[in-house]
Design a protein around this motif. Sequence first.
Motif, PDB file in Angstrom:
ATOM      1  N   VAL A  97     -11.919   3.771 -13.762  1.00 16.36           N
ATOM      2  CA  VAL A  97     -10.774   2.879 -14.031  1.00 16.36           C
ATOM      3  C   VAL A  97      -9.896   2.765 -12.792  1.00 16.36           C
ATOM      4  O   VAL A  97      -9.450   1.667 -12.425  1.00 16.36           O
ATOM      5  CB  VAL A  97      -9.951   3.397 -15.229  1.00 16.36           C
ATOM      6  N   GLU A  98      -9.650   3.893 -12.140  1.00 20.48           N
ATOM      7  CA  GLU A  98      -8.770   3.896 -10.968  1.00 20.48           C
ATOM      8  C   GLU A  98      -9.385   3.147  -9.789  1.00 20.48           C
ATOM      9  O   GLU A  98      -8.680   2.534  -8.988  1.00 20.48           O
ATOM     10  CB  GLU A  98      -8.412   5.340 -10.598  1.00 20.48           C
ATOM     11  N   LYS A  99     -10.723   3.150  -9.683  1.00 18.60           N
ATOM     12  CA  LYS A  99     -11.379   2.314  -8.669  1.00 18.60           C
ATOM     13  C   LYS A  99     -11.145   0.835  -8.980  1.00 18.60           C
ATOM     14  O   LYS A  99     -10.843   0.040  -8.083  1.00 18.60           O
ATOM     15  CB  LYS A  99     -12.880   2.596  -8.647  1.00 18.60           C
ATOM     16  N   LEU A 100     -11.294   0.455 -10.240  1.00 20.95           N
ATOM     17  CA  LEU A 100     -11.084  -0.937 -10.625  1.00 20.95           C
ATOM     18  C   LEU A 100      -9.648  -1.375 -10.349  1.00 20.95           C
ATOM     19  O   LEU A 100      -9.402  -2.491  -9.892  1.00 20.95           O
ATOM     20  CB  LEU A 100     -11.394  -1.121 -12.118  1.00 20.95           C
ATOM     21  N   ALA A 101      -8.701  -0.495 -10.642  1.00 25.75           N
ATOM     22  CA  ALA A 101      -7.290  -0.854 -10.543  1.00 25.75           C
ATOM     23  C   ALA A 101      -6.723  -0.645  -9.141  1.00 25.75           C
ATOM     24  O   ALA A 101      -5.614  -1.102  -8.851  1.00 25.75           O
ATOM     25  CB  ALA A 101      -6.481  -0.029 -11.548  1.00 25.75           C
ATOM     26  N   GLY A 102      -7.462   0.065  -8.268  1.00 26.31           N
ATOM     27  CA  GLY A 102      -6.939   0.348  -6.929  1.00 26.31           C
ATOM     28  C   GLY A 102      -5.815   1.361  -6.921  1.00 26.31           C
ATOM     29  O   GLY A 102      -4.873   1.253  -6.138  1.00 26.31           O
ATOM     30  N   ILE A 103      -5.902   2.356  -7.794  1.00 25.34           N
ATOM     31  CA  ILE A 103      -4.839   3.356  -7.933  1.00 25.34           C
ATOM     32  C   ILE A 103      -5.177   4.585  -7.091  1.00 25.34           C
ATOM     33  O   ILE A 103      -6.274   5.137  -7.183  1.00 25.34           O
ATOM     34  CB  ILE A 103      -4.657   3.766  -9.407  1.00 25.34           C
ATOM     35  N   GLU A 104      -4.225   5.031  -6.276  1.00 25.03           N
ATOM     36  CA  GLU A 104      -4.335   6.277  -5.527  1.00 25.03           C
ATOM     37  C   GLU A 104      -3.638   7.385  -6.325  1.00 25.03           C
ATOM     38  O   GLU A 104      -2.454   7.263  -6.657  1.00 25.03           O
ATOM     39  CB  GLU A 104      -3.694   6.144  -4.147  1.00 25.03           C
ATOM     40  N   VAL A 105      -4.352   8.452  -6.622  1.00 30.85           N
ATOM     41  CA  VAL A 105      -3.798   9.540  -7.420  1.00 30.85           C
ATOM     42  C   VAL A 105      -3.090  10.534  -6.494  1.00 30.85           C
ATOM     43  O   VAL A 105      -3.662  10.948  -5.477  1.00 30.85           O
ATOM     44  CB  VAL A 105      -4.909  10.254  -8.217  1.00 30.85           C
TER      45      VAL A 105
END
Length: 581
Positions: A273-281
């Motif tokens: 999901v974070e790859k799809l959304a471009g989210i850096e954790v």
Amino acid sequence: MEGSITAELGSRFGEGVLKEETPRDGMPTVWAPAERIVTILQYLKSDISMPYRMLYDLTAIDERAYKRAQNGHAPFDFTVVYHLFSFERNAFLRLKAGLRGEYPSMPSITHIWPCANWYEREVYDMFGIRFEGHPFLRRILMPTTWEGHPLRKEHPARATEMGPFKLFDEKVDREQSALQFRPEEWGLKRHSDDADFMFLNIGPQHPGTHGVLRIILQLDGEDIVDAVPDIGFHHRGAEKMGERQSWHTYIPYTDRIDYLGGVMNNLAYLLSVEKLAGIEVPLRAQVIRVMLCELFRIASHLVWYGTFAQDVGQLSPVFYMFTDRERVFEIIEAICGGRMHPNWFRIGGVAQDLPNGWDKLVRDFISYFPRKLREYDKMVMQNALFKARTLGIGIYTLEEAIDWGVTGPGLRACGLEWDMRKMRPYSGYENFAFEVPTAANGDCYDRAMVRVAEMRQSLRIIEQCLEYMPAGDFKSHHPLATPPVKQHTMHDIETLIHHFLNVSWGPVIPAGEAMSCIEATKGWNGYYLVSDGNTSPYRVRVRTPSFPHMQMVPYISRSYTVADLLSILGAMDFVLADIDR
């Protein structure tokens, strides 16, 4: 290295034959004509330099409800998706074949990869796509009497969409007839020229199957001539559920797949999901995630350790090991508020920051547990009975393991030092010092030895999390992180509305596709997600390690005895919901 594969394929098959695509996860992705798929896959597995020797996954997508343009070509009705992996390149490759028609067909690849057998059966079962040349194309997860193909878009997702259930006499007769055992329908033969064989059911209610699994054995005396696993008893439509949940509310469903892996299921899903959304954790959230995943790795391995010893005749270990598992759950509960299924990870981080006193609980455990592992070594691994039941049993080679899609400890027991946490690190694993245990013989004892050594390495990682826990945010401030940080909602009405919509409807994830792959407790676990720019996934594919592992059971159990089969099953460390989803 990964980017060069598309050029290699283009020079081999012609630029006009293959069409390149750029997905959001950056994985090399190529569209190929369905009629050329066998030739291309054979080339990728055997003929290309640094070949893609593992068929990691095979699935399909019903494209008919997709609202967006499909990469410039005329819309397909269905897409069959192949994920391949090359150990030499340390790279994945996604190959896609588009199909048109209501019930299309394409060539089988079971002669290239034996593990394609079950994957193609699953695609047939769920989508109605036929594979020409498949040796045994029949349903695998759904009952043989099921009507329709559940992952097609027209198939209802809820019982409330189906109308009231009615049990007519004809249906009773049909269901009863389907329960009759006819060996030929399972690919078995009743006898040979010089011997009469016996058929025996192991399960679906048998302690050695660790759940509702049925294995039909064909025996010559005590020796196994053939075995057919009958799976699907735990199938709950986990992938179909993903299509009607928001990206956020699907997180608890992942917990129930490998139900001993806890938050590790969350991580595999959220990375995609974070790859799809471009989210850096944030770094702190990454380290918290790693610590909890390793605690669950220990908890899962303890369940396997105790029950495996019980399978081969030792009763005491399971009581000691479940007691130590409770110690792990005390830490999990103190941090997450839940035990087996805390569903505590969130899009962009974790649900809350670590509570006061977490460090003392973790410190006490890592000082206590090593001596218990030494005690268990003497109790189990050095036990003469355990060795007699596991040494030289269920052997497979490294080449066979790769052909059948074996990952995790089962792969490392064949001598390959390959751990996704080391080779393709995620969630900050590249910042941790730990070893990758291996063994050489590929038998049941070696698979046990690797898992026991992994628990010691997990302790090393947890200790590093304890000593070097960074300061900072426990969740990303990205607008698609769900739910947003609560304290910001008190400043203005726009932020409060944003918070409300992100919790109730869920975030709108950009259109595209992405796949994750983690080193879960039982092997490689991955989520392949397709978004059409909505609040729910268009397609959720869960690739679990137990599914290909169970498919290999007939191959590695032939010529062994029934007692050996229980050793083989115990050493595998499978979970039924991980197989059935």
